[in-house]
Design a protein around this motif. Sequence first.
Motif, short mmCIF file in Angstrom:
data_model
loop_
_atom_site.label_atom_id
_atom_site.label_comp_id
_atom_site.label_asym_id
_atom_site.label_seq_id
_atom_site.Cartn_x
_atom_site.Cartn_y
_atom_site.Cartn_z
N ASN A 1 0.85 -1.18 0.00
CA ASN A 1 0.00 0.00 0.00
C ASN A 1 0.89 1.23 0.00
O ASN A 1 1.60 1.50 0.97
N ILE A 2 0.89 1.95 -1.10
CA ILE A 2 1.72 3.16 -1.14
C ILE A 2 0.86 4.42 -1.01
O ILE A 2 1.36 5.52 -1.06
N ASP A 3 -0.45 4.19 -0.85
CA ASP A 3 -1.35 5.34 -0.78
C ASP A 3 -1.76 5.56 0.67
O ASP A 3 -2.57 4.81 1.22
N THR B 1 -0.79 -1.47 -4.56
CA THR B 1 -0.06 -1.50 -5.81
C THR B 1 0.83 -2.75 -5.81
O THR B 1 1.09 -3.33 -4.75
N ALA B 2 1.27 -3.16 -6.97
CA ALA B 2 2.14 -4.35 -7.05
C ALA B 2 3.23 -4.07 -8.06
O ALA B 2 2.96 -3.59 -9.16
N ALA C 1 0.47 7.65 -7.94
CA ALA C 1 1.66 6.90 -8.39
C ALA C 1 2.55 7.83 -9.20
O ALA C 1 2.28 8.11 -10.37
N PHE C 2 3.60 8.32 -8.57
CA PHE C 2 4.56 9.18 -9.28
C PHE C 2 5.66 8.29 -9.86
O PHE C 2 6.14 7.38 -9.18
N LEU C 3 6.06 8.57 -11.08
CA LEU C 3 6.99 7.65 -11.74
C LEU C 3 8.42 8.17 -11.81
O LEU C 3 9.28 7.52 -12.41
N TRP C 4 8.68 9.32 -11.19
CA TRP C 4 10.08 9.71 -11.07
C TRP C 4 10.68 9.00 -9.87
O TRP C 4 9.94 8.40 -9.07
N ASN C 5 11.98 9.04 -9.77
CA ASN C 5 12.72 8.39 -8.67
C ASN C 5 12.69 6.86 -8.76
O ASN C 5 13.36 6.19 -7.98
N VAL C 6 11.94 6.30 -9.67
CA VAL C 6 11.81 4.85 -9.77
C VAL C 6 12.94 4.31 -10.62
O VAL C 6 13.20 4.79 -11.72
#
Lengths: 313, 529
Positions: free
Chosen positions: B278-280, B506-507, B521-526
């Motif tokens: 759970n990232i939210d 999320t998975a 869901a931010f996609l930077w830093n990933v």
Amino acid sequence: MFAYVVRRLFATIVVMAVVAFFVFSLLYLTPGDPAAVIAGDAATSDDIRRIRANLGLDEPFLVRFGGWVWGLLHGDLGTSIFTNLPVTRLIAQRVEPTVALTLCTLLVAVAVAVPLGVIAAARVGTWIDRSVMAFSVLGFSVPVFVLAYILILTFSIELDWLPVQGYRNFDEGVWEWLRHLILPSIALGTVYMALIARITRATMLDVLAQDYVRTAQAKGLAPHSVLVGHALKNAAVPIMTIVGIGIALLISGAIVTETVFAIPGIGRLTVDAILRRDYPIIQGVILIFSATYVLINLAVDLSYMLFDPRIRY
Amino acid sequence: MKSTLRRLAGFVVLAAVAALPASVALAQSQKVLKFIPQADLRILDPISTTAYITRNHGYMVYDTLFAMDEKFQVKPQMVDKFDVSKDQLTYTFTLRDGLKFHDGQPVRSADCIASIDRWSKRDALGQKLAEATESWSAVDDKTFRLKLKKPFPLTLEGLAKPSSNVPFIMPERIAKTDPFKNIDDTTGSGPFKFVKAEWVPGNKVVYVKNTDYVPRKEPPSWASGGKVVKVDRVEWIYIPDSATAAAALSAGEADWWENLPADLIPLLSRNKNITVKNIDPMGSMGMIRFNFLHPPFNNVKMRQALLYAINQQDYVIGIAGDPKNGNPCYSYFTCGTPLASEVAADPLKGKRDLEKAKQLIKESGYKGERIVIIDATDQPMVHAQSLLTLDLLKRLGLNAEVQAGDWGTLITRRAVREPPEKGGWNIFHTWIVGPDMVNPAVNFPIRGTGDKAWFGWPTDAKLEELREAWFNATDQASSKKAADAVQERAYEFVPFITTAQFILPTAYRSNISGVIIAPIAFLWNVEKK
């Protein structure tokens, strides 16, 4: 024959005009409002009204229909309400996957089902015949999505041989293109195989009981020649009819397969457009569908001449 | 014959190799993050729609002047420094160095002013800011000024609003578009560039790293801090079938699945190559919305009756599947956030009392009118709530029925103001993400502005008065007190009822790291190994 083809093509235009009118009218009457979808959950009624006005959705039926027909006459199917992309571009993006899936399915289905049907008829009453019929019943009974999941679980997850989902264009490599089509083609083609196998068997049994076949056998012709050279050719007309109907069915029936395998084809484009009430796409796709149906029927009718010299137009 | 076959096979192999284009080989050498989004991206304009998928697209390609961090603190993002006058009436903002749009043009004050102007015509908080605004003006290309007619304590919170509509900054030429018309030019100044040529609506969205983007130095925290992109390319692959999406993640055809449905959590949790998390931190809130124009829910006692009858635990299970992925929330403001409280929540929180509910129904003078619940069976969260409410209303002896359709039909029908027998409705359910319910400014279902209110059109001057008072609160304590007053009134008036707070985990695969804990869901830093 030329006059016949011209007449049929002219009829196609009439059919498409009627389809266009009915589709537009039905969509006009169907509940649903793309402006509400665009506005999102937090929008107020006033927001929706303003978006609707911007899209021209508040104009009278005849004005909207006239505008659409005018565009059609100029080769313009309109613009998607949501993506702002031309409908022709959206359909063009989706044609290749659907055509590829349909052709592969057809190829696999005909290549497997016709020989099975012929063999079953030639060995009627034996275990071979019963096995083919059992396969047919199974093929009819298992829903496409169930078979699709079984195939994915077996060949993609367990064996890791084939991809789970997606589509690759032909220009991205033949093998990549093909391996993305194998599982969907089998899933979609099984019902179709069952249908063709049964029709082939039944027609062949009918033909094999005729006098000329007995004469051919009495002449001492090889069983293979009798089956393929004499019987199958005469059984071809009903089989071709089923193949023709099947192509049309496959195009529309591909929706489930395209959804399960996430293939961006025409079927999914249609469903997505219906769910969000993207009228220009729905209208454009249905027009293309109807034209395809009519042209396939024409092609099937013309193909009868190849198999039966008595048929002339 | 055999040699012919061999030649044919050789030809096929050669054709296959020859058909492999250079672009495919190049794509294979790049780091490509394959992401399964929550929905299909259809609309590219994050101002003309509140759709969350479009908001997420906005975060890819645009940047914001300010952003909120995980502690709900407003942090400068595109802004380098800012100054607030002592009388709280003048704000002066200076942009960071090196900010450029994807077309190579520098970000100017004029772009920011036009973007905020467009946003403030659509967003509720933006509209409040606009009401308080005297003028926006450019001091120079990098500095601009906001003059207010009266102090507006939420100015910076508005500019840092994390969820729809987010005040993204666009070039002036685009931001001048009518806010009720979709834009299709996606030129932004954010960390990714949208590749329109590769966009296949309903299937794939492609972004590439914006190599000109200058991230901030601070570590990322929600939408604030350094937006450092660690992959070359991101592909959003929309997979409509959840079983296929699970299979694609398991097979490594996708790296990250944004929201997985409750029934697939156990399956993916067992896969050692996949992290289910759970990232939210805020989750989403389920709700029952009433139609205030028609009987029986135009009577406050009918709405209050449901407060005593609804069991949020049922809705948690119905929506989230597993109690671990949800919880009751008795606050009108997102539970777990600063303004959340249980003030006046006893009717909803206390022991369930069907007899009390029935008593209130009797007092309301309910005459057995048919109650129409409009349902969307293609939205599990809506469908589950509809069925639970139907069951509850029947147990209360009410003449209720569910009229099922799809989401497209529901959102059209809920705009119909006619009585239920003429195509209208009495109840619908929906869910709203946590950030959109954190305070009275963004919590749109709580409004009581009648015709101008959200669907259901409640009218309550007192609620509006208390909401206005909250805007004028100048510090945290007074803000909390004012929010409590709003909630107290909400429990009297009952504009809607929250049914549950739930989380969609999320998975992602184990080769992914750097996922930011945030409500979006931010996609930077990933990073992808």
